[in-house]
Structure formats: structure tokens, C-alpha cells
Design an enzyme around this catalytic site. Structure first.
Site, PDB file in Angstrom:
ATOM      1  N   ARG A 198      40.901  35.261  30.852  1.00  0.00           N
ATOM      2  CA  ARG A 198      41.321  36.605  31.259  1.00  0.00           C
ATOM      3  C   ARG A 198      42.709  36.869  30.690  1.00  0.00           C
ATOM      4  O   ARG A 198      43.610  37.651  31.354  1.00  0.00           O
ATOM      5  CB  ARG A 198      41.498  36.787  32.678  1.00  0.00           C
ATOM      6  CG  ARG A 198      40.326  36.624  33.726  1.00  0.00           C
ATOM      7  CD  ARG A 198      39.359  37.781  33.097  1.00  0.00           C
ATOM      8  NE  ARG A 198      38.224  37.929  34.143  1.00  0.00           N
ATOM      9  CZ  ARG A 198      37.166  37.367  34.102  1.00  0.00           C
ATOM     10  NH1 ARG A 198      36.826  36.533  33.026  1.00  0.00           N
ATOM     11  NH2 ARG A 198      36.271  37.245  35.017  1.00  0.00           N
TER      12      ARG A 198
ATOM     13  N   SER B 174      37.743  41.744  40.555  1.00  0.00           N
ATOM     14  CA  SER B 174      38.448  40.522  40.952  1.00  0.00           C
ATOM     15  C   SER B 174      40.085  40.842  41.011  1.00  0.00           C
ATOM     16  O   SER B 174      40.603  41.184  40.156  1.00  0.00           O
ATOM     17  CB  SER B 174      38.127  39.195  40.180  1.00  0.00           C
ATOM     18  OG  SER B 174      36.756  38.683  40.367  1.00  0.00           O
TER      19      SER B 174
ATOM     20  N   GLU C 175      44.816  39.216  38.648  1.00  0.00           N
ATOM     21  CA  GLU C 175      44.281  39.562  37.586  1.00  0.00           C
ATOM     22  C   GLU C 175      44.733  40.974  37.191  1.00  0.00           C
ATOM     23  O   GLU C 175      44.855  41.298  36.006  1.00  0.00           O
ATOM     24  CB  GLU C 175      42.914  39.189  37.767  1.00  0.00           C
ATOM     25  CG  GLU C 175      41.767  39.795  36.593  1.00  0.00           C
ATOM     26  CD  GLU C 175      40.406  39.418  36.619  1.00  0.00           C
ATOM     27  OE1 GLU C 175      39.998  38.685  37.287  1.00  0.00           O
ATOM     28  OE2 GLU C 175      39.802  40.753  36.198  1.00  0.00           O
TER      29      GLU C 175
HETATM   30  P1  FAD Z   1      42.303  49.180  31.506  1.00  0.00           P
HETATM   31  O1  FAD Z   1      41.997  48.594  32.943  1.00  0.00           O
HETATM   32  O2  FAD Z   1      42.541  50.451  31.351  1.00  0.00           O
HETATM   33  O3  FAD Z   1      43.737  48.104  30.959  1.00  0.00           O
HETATM   34  C1  FAD Z   1      43.790  46.799  30.836  1.00  0.00           C
HETATM   35  C2  FAD Z   1      44.711  46.654  29.802  1.00  0.00           C
HETATM   36  O4  FAD Z   1      44.163  46.762  28.539  1.00  0.00           O
HETATM   37  C3  FAD Z   1      45.960  47.087  29.925  1.00  0.00           C
HETATM   38  O5  FAD Z   1      47.186  46.252  29.405  1.00  0.00           O
HETATM   39  C4  FAD Z   1      45.760  48.387  28.695  1.00  0.00           C
HETATM   40  O6  FAD Z   1      47.048  48.821  28.109  1.00  0.00           O
HETATM   41  C5  FAD Z   1      45.164  47.420  27.711  1.00  0.00           C
HETATM   42  N1  FAD Z   1      44.314  48.176  26.803  1.00  0.00           N
HETATM   43  C6  FAD Z   1      43.166  49.016  27.171  1.00  0.00           C
HETATM   44  N2  FAD Z   1      42.780  49.705  25.925  1.00  0.00           N
HETATM   45  C7  FAD Z   1      43.584  49.060  25.171  1.00  0.00           C
HETATM   46  C8  FAD Z   1      43.723  49.456  23.473  1.00  0.00           C
HETATM   47  N3  FAD Z   1      42.553  50.165  23.095  1.00  0.00           N
HETATM   48  N4  FAD Z   1      44.654  49.104  22.959  1.00  0.00           N
HETATM   49  C9  FAD Z   1      45.403  48.146  23.381  1.00  0.00           C
HETATM   50  N5  FAD Z   1      45.367  47.834  24.833  1.00  0.00           N
HETATM   51  C10 FAD Z   1      44.676  48.313  25.544  1.00  0.00           C
HETATM   52  N6  FAD Z   1      36.499  42.170  34.504  1.00  0.00           N
HETATM   53  C11 FAD Z   1      35.971  40.933  34.066  1.00  0.00           C
HETATM   54  O7  FAD Z   1      36.368  40.104  33.057  1.00  0.00           O
HETATM   55  N7  FAD Z   1      34.605  40.248  34.640  1.00  0.00           N
HETATM   56  C12 FAD Z   1      34.061  40.954  35.403  1.00  0.00           C
HETATM   57  O8  FAD Z   1      33.024  40.839  35.679  1.00  0.00           O
HETATM   58  C13 FAD Z   1      34.699  42.361  35.672  1.00  0.00           C
HETATM   59  N8  FAD Z   1      33.994  42.917  36.869  1.00  0.00           N
HETATM   60  C14 FAD Z   1      34.252  44.114  37.419  1.00  0.00           C
HETATM   61  C15 FAD Z   1      33.693  44.849  38.313  1.00  0.00           C
HETATM   62  C16 FAD Z   1      34.275  46.151  38.858  1.00  0.00           C
HETATM   63  C17 FAD Z   1      33.392  46.871  39.736  1.00  0.00           C
HETATM   64  C18 FAD Z   1      35.480  46.583  38.247  1.00  0.00           C
HETATM   65  C19 FAD Z   1      36.104  47.924  38.779  1.00  0.00           C
HETATM   66  C20 FAD Z   1      36.154  45.764  37.349  1.00  0.00           C
HETATM   67  C21 FAD Z   1      35.745  44.718  36.737  1.00  0.00           C
HETATM   68  N9  FAD Z   1      36.349  43.948  35.845  1.00  0.00           N
HETATM   69  C22 FAD Z   1      35.565  42.644  35.309  1.00  0.00           C
HETATM   70  C23 FAD Z   1      37.666  44.254  35.379  1.00  0.00           C
HETATM   71  C24 FAD Z   1      37.528  45.191  34.271  1.00  0.00           C
HETATM   72  O9  FAD Z   1      36.528  45.900  34.045  1.00  0.00           O
HETATM   73  C25 FAD Z   1      38.082  44.325  33.014  1.00  0.00           C
HETATM   74  O10 FAD Z   1      39.138  43.741  32.901  1.00  0.00           O
HETATM   75  C26 FAD Z   1      37.857  45.263  31.745  1.00  0.00           C
HETATM   76  O11 FAD Z   1      37.932  44.548  30.520  1.00  0.00           O
HETATM   77  C27 FAD Z   1      39.144  46.220  31.670  1.00  0.00           C
HETATM   78  O12 FAD Z   1      39.003  47.300  30.703  1.00  0.00           O
HETATM   79  P2  FAD Z   1      39.642  48.912  30.662  1.00  0.00           P
HETATM   80  O13 FAD Z   1      39.192  49.495  29.719  1.00  0.00           O
HETATM   81  O14 FAD Z   1      39.429  49.365  32.126  1.00  0.00           O
HETATM   82  O15 FAD Z   1      41.259  48.449  30.721  1.00  0.00           O
HETATM   83  N1  EPU Z   2      32.804  33.126  47.686  1.00  0.00           N
HETATM   84  C1  EPU Z   2      33.115  32.781  48.940  1.00  0.00           C
HETATM   85  N2  EPU Z   2      33.563  34.134  49.667  1.00  0.00           N
HETATM   86  C2  EPU Z   2      33.391  35.094  49.074  1.00  0.00           C
HETATM   87  C3  EPU Z   2      33.244  35.505  47.623  1.00  0.00           C
HETATM   88  C4  EPU Z   2      33.059  34.129  46.891  1.00  0.00           C
HETATM   89  O1  EPU Z   2      32.936  31.813  49.506  1.00  0.00           O
HETATM   90  O2  EPU Z   2      33.960  36.204  49.662  1.00  0.00           O
HETATM   91  C5  EPU Z   2      32.433  32.007  46.935  1.00  0.00           C
HETATM   92  C6  EPU Z   2      31.113  31.990  46.387  1.00  0.00           C
HETATM   93  O3  EPU Z   2      29.933  31.646  47.271  1.00  0.00           O
HETATM   94  C7  EPU Z   2      30.977  31.243  45.052  1.00  0.00           C
HETATM   95  C8  EPU Z   2      32.390  30.994  44.540  1.00  0.00           C
HETATM   96  O4  EPU Z   2      32.956  31.703  45.587  1.00  0.00           O
HETATM   97  O5  EPU Z   2      30.403  29.714  45.562  1.00  0.00           O
HETATM   98  C9  EPU Z   2      32.412  32.175  43.286  1.00  0.00           C
HETATM   99  O6  EPU Z   2      32.123  33.344  43.675  1.00  0.00           O
HETATM  100  P1  EPU Z   2      31.342  34.263  42.874  1.00  0.00           P
HETATM  101  O7  EPU Z   2      30.212  33.708  42.247  1.00  0.00           O
HETATM  102  O8  EPU Z   2      31.379  35.532  43.230  1.00  0.00           O
HETATM  103  O9  EPU Z   2      32.471  34.460  41.293  1.00  0.00           O
HETATM  104  P2  EPU Z   2      33.827  34.836  41.184  1.00  0.00           P
HETATM  105  O10 EPU Z   2      34.516  33.433  40.693  1.00  0.00           O
HETATM  106  O11 EPU Z   2      34.430  35.267  42.382  1.00  0.00           O
HETATM  107  C10 EPU Z   2      33.933  35.415  38.941  1.00  0.00           C
HETATM  108  C11 EPU Z   2      34.585  36.516  38.005  1.00  0.00           C
HETATM  109  C12 EPU Z   2      34.053  37.871  38.163  1.00  0.00           C
HETATM  110  C13 EPU Z   2      32.727  37.687  37.653  1.00  0.00           C
HETATM  111  C14 EPU Z   2      31.944  36.762  38.396  1.00  0.00           C
HETATM  112  C15 EPU Z   2      30.576  36.460  37.768  1.00  0.00           C
HETATM  113  C16 EPU Z   2      37.107  36.018  38.333  1.00  0.00           C
HETATM  114  C17 EPU Z   2      38.350  36.110  39.036  1.00  0.00           C
HETATM  115  N3  EPU Z   2      36.124  36.465  38.827  1.00  0.00           N
HETATM  116  O12 EPU Z   2      33.928  35.917  40.005  1.00  0.00           O
HETATM  117  O13 EPU Z   2      34.775  38.761  37.225  1.00  0.00           O
HETATM  118  O14 EPU Z   2      32.204  39.012  37.465  1.00  0.00           O
HETATM  119  O15 EPU Z   2      32.542  35.429  38.206  1.00  0.00           O
HETATM  120  O16 EPU Z   2      30.639  35.690  36.530  1.00  0.00           O
HETATM  121  O17 EPU Z   2      36.980  35.078  37.267  1.00  0.00           O
HETATM  122  C18 EPU Z   2      36.427  40.394  37.456  1.00  0.00           C
HETATM  123  O18 EPU Z   2      37.312  39.410  36.626  1.00  0.00           O
HETATM  124  O19 EPU Z   2      37.111  41.411  37.785  1.00  0.00           O
HETATM  125  C19 EPU Z   2      35.353  39.996  37.828  1.00  0.00           C
HETATM  126  C20 EPU Z   2      34.521  40.784  38.605  1.00  0.00           C
END
Ligand code: FAD
Ligand code: EPU
Length: 310
Positions: free
Chosen positions: A179, A236, A306
């Protein structure tokens, strides 16, 4: 927030971009958490020339600026954002197959759109991104990842726009981690902090579109089963500490459902702090503080955020 742009500077700023600048634009409308006070100037950029002009203008007048992607990893202060908040417009949405296994994408492209585009081309590697609601620019900065994949795995290069125009950097020069995309020490005062990512290119591998689609469906099902749906969050809230899961640690403290105002630890996944309606950034920060305190008290582990706070 103390405004920094005088009426003269506002007029000058508007002459630099074609799209109307939005003044005092409520940022809650631009973030997935639905939180955030007004951005003094929300500027949509439609060309490289506009970006370079804006960066020069910001330096000349000592104005702070930042780039907003889809706002899906941000917690924006209730007080709002002084200076300029830049957004890449439609000109930066392009998705293109540029070689047998190569894709070029504008930094404003939505990750799910990029993921489905690659699937349609029979190119695998970005299927993990189908459920991440960010832009490509934000995904590069965060090294977004899920289900064992991450942006860094198949990124070949990025285009960065600074005051002097666009420069291409190979992905091998970016210090990606979990990240994060930067070894800060290497870049402090350097190119990246003064630039906007405008495009990126990927090298992927060939696979049957149906097989890629099946993996995407599987990831989406897993996501729907384990993460809250249809509520305002930033994904997250905390990074996973090495070898453990923030969600598991918070859950083990019995914090699911804990509220501060309208900010709540999601009952579906403890690492999702959600906005149940009218949560402020202050509410969210206080809830996050309580979560950190409790996790440290019970487990002796410091959680690192994060979500980026502006
Ligand atoms: P923003 O939130 O708008 O910005 C984040 C950073 O990027 C800021 O520093 C901003 O200045 C910079 N930035 C954005 N665009 C540019 C650009 N063009 N040039 C320079 N800097 C820039 N993240 C994961 O990694 N894995 C997941 O599974 C995941 N699941 C999610 C689920 C949900 C429901 C939500 C709401 C979020 C989730 N995220 C997840 C977090 C998020 O979607 C990611 O971190 C995503 O990459 C952020 O992109 P953004 O365009 O929204 O960036
Ligand atoms: N768990 C619990 N309780 C909870 C949630 C999770 O016990 O309330 C346990 C689950 O049972 C599992 C473990 O924690 O054993 C991991 O949980 P999960 O599989 O949901 O994955 P995570 O580590 O919480 C990460 C990323 C997510 C990504 C998923 C799927 C981070 C911080 N989060 O979640 O990314 O979507 O794996 O790959 O690395 C994000 O970065 O915003 C994000 C959503």
C-alpha cells in the site's frame, strides 16, 4: 480553512483552465466516505498544458495543491482544503491496447473499467482490481491490491506531468511496497512530489476472457461476502500489521458496531469504519483513535492508518 486565493488570483486561475473552477466545493460529494468540508478551488484539468500551467501558477503564488482521484482512500477535514484541489478530467480516461500484451490507460480511468477492458482483450493480471473503486492514479500511489494481486505486479511505466511537461518513469524505479509506492527518502524534494500521474502502461499475460471473467466473479463474490456493501467507507481503514489482519485484531477486541456519532466500526468487517449518515471527519478520527487505543491495549500492536487524511 483560511482561503488563500484573492479575487485577482481566482480570476487568473480561471484563465488557465477551460472548465469552470468550482469554488468552495463540498468534498463530501467527492469522497467514498461522504465526509469533507469545502475545497477552496476544485479544478478540473483536461490537458497536459493546463496541468503545467497550474503547477507553475501554484509555485509562483505559493499555493498548496493536491490531486484528487476518486476519493476512495481519503478522510478530508471538516474544515476543508485551502488552495487548489486538482482533478483529471475526461481527457485522462483513455484505455488502449498498445501491443500484444500491453495496455495504456489514462490516470483518471476507473480501476473496474480498466480491469474489465483487459478482460475483454483476453489479458490477465488486473482482475483483482475489478472491485476497487479508485482511479488508476490513486491505485499507483497506493499500490492498490487484493486477492494476492497488486498494481506493481504488472505495471511497466508511468507518465508524470510536472512543470516542464511529461516524463516517463519505468516501474522499476518506483519503490513499491505494501500500500505504498515510494521510498520517501529517495524522492523527497524530487520529481514525484511535484508531479501529477497522467497515464500508466501495463504488461499483462494472455488468457481466455471467460477464465479471466470467472476469476473476477469469484473475487467479487468473496468481497461481497466479507466486506460491507452499500455503505460509505474508504475500504480498509488500517493497514494490516505484518503477519496479521487489522480486521481480526479489531474484531477480537469486540469493537464491531462501536460508534462515535455517525462513525461506526462495520459489523460486517471490523477494519471498515463506515459513515452511517452524518459522520464528520472529527467523529471518524475519534473512532479511529479509540480503535487504535483498544487494539494496542489488548494486543500490543500499533495500527497504521491506510486511509490518507487531508
Ligand atoms: P484518492 O483516494 O483520491 O487519493 C489517494 C492518493 O492518491 C492521494 O494521495 C492522491 O493525491 C493520490 N492521487 C490520486 N490520483 C493521482 C494522480 N493522478 N497523480 C498523483 N497522485 C494521485 N484498496 C485496495 O488497495 N484494495 C482493495 O481491495 C480496496 N477495496 C476498497 C473497497 C472500498 C469499498 C473502498 C471505498 C475503497 C477500497 N480500497 C481498496 C481503497 C481505494 O479504493 C484505493 O486505495 C484506491 O487505489 C484509491 O484510489 P483513488 O483514485 O480513490 O485515490
Ligand atoms: N477477520 C475477522 N473479523 C473481521 C474481519 C476480518 O476476524 O471483522 C479475519 C478474517 O476472517 C480473515 C482475516 O481477518 O481471517 C483477513 O480478513 P479479509 O480476508 O477480509 O482480508 P483483509 O486482510 O481484512 C485485505 C485488504 C483488502 C482486500 C482484501 C482482499 C488490507 C488492509 N486489506 O483485507 O483491501 O480487499 O484483503 O484481498 O490489506 C483496502 O485496502 O482498502 C482493502 C479493502
Amino acid at each position: 480553512m483560511t482561503p488563500l486565493l484573492s479575487p485577482e488570483l481566482r480570476r487568473e486561475l480561471q484563465t488557465l483552465v477551460a472548465r469552470p473552477v468550482a469554488w468552495a466545493a463540498p468534498m463530501a460529494a467527492h469522497t467514498s466516505l461522504k465526509i469533507g468540508g469545502p475545497a477552496e478551488a476544485l479544478v478540473i484539468l483536461e490537458s497536459i498544458e493546463e496541468i503545467t500551467a497550474l503547477l507553475v501558477f501554484a509555485r509562483q503564488h505559493g499555493l498548496p495543491w493536491r490531486v484528487l482521484g476518486k476519493g476512495s482512500n481519503l478522510l478530508i477535514a471538516d474544515d476543508g482544503l485551502a488552495g487548489m484541489t486538482l482533478v483529471l478530467g475526461a481527457a485522462f480516461h483513455l484505455l488502449e491496447k498498445t501491443g500484444e500484451r500491453e495496455i495504456a490507460a489514462g490516470a483518471a480511468s476507473a480501476l473496474p473499467a480498466l480491469s474489465y477492458f483487459c478482460q475483454g482483450q483476453g489479458l490477465a493480471g488486473l482482475e483483482f482490481a475489478a472491485g476497487i473503486p479508485g482511479s488508476l492514479g490513486g491505485a499507483v500511489v497506493m499500490n492498490a491490491g487484493a486477492f494476492g494481486g497488486q498494481i506493481a505486479d504488472c505495471l511497466s511505466e508511468i507518465d508524470l506531468c510536472g512543470e516542464d511537461g511529461v516524463q516517463t518513469l519505468p516501474a522499476t524505479e518506483l519503490c513499491f511496497g505494501y500500500r505504498t509506492w515510494l521510498d520517501a527518502a529517495k524522492w523527497i524534494g524530487g520529481l514525484i512530489s511535484q508531479s501529477v500521474i497522467v497515464a500508466a502502461r501495463f504488461v499483462l499475460h494472455e488468457d481466455e476472457p471467460a477464465a479471466i471473467a470467472a476469476r473476477m466473479r469469484q473475487y467479487q463474490q468473496t468481497r461481497r461476502a466479507s466486506q460491507p456493501q452499500g455503505v460509505a467507507s474508504a475500504g480498509s481503514f488500517f493497514k494490516n500489521p505484518p503477519g496479521d489482519s487489522a480486521g481480526r485484531l479489531i474484531d477480537a477486541c469486540g469493537l464491531k458496531g462501536r460508534r462515535f456519532g455517525d462513525a461506526m466500526v462495520s459489523p460486517a468487517h471490523a477494519n471498515f469504519l463506515v459513515n452511517c449518515g452524518q459522520a464528520s471527519a472529527t467523529d471518524m478520527c475519534e473512532l479511529a483513535r479509540q480503535v487504535c487505543e483498544e487494539v494496542f491495549r489488548r494486543h500490543g500492536i500499533h495500527l497504521e492508518r491506510e486511509v490518507e487524511a487531508w
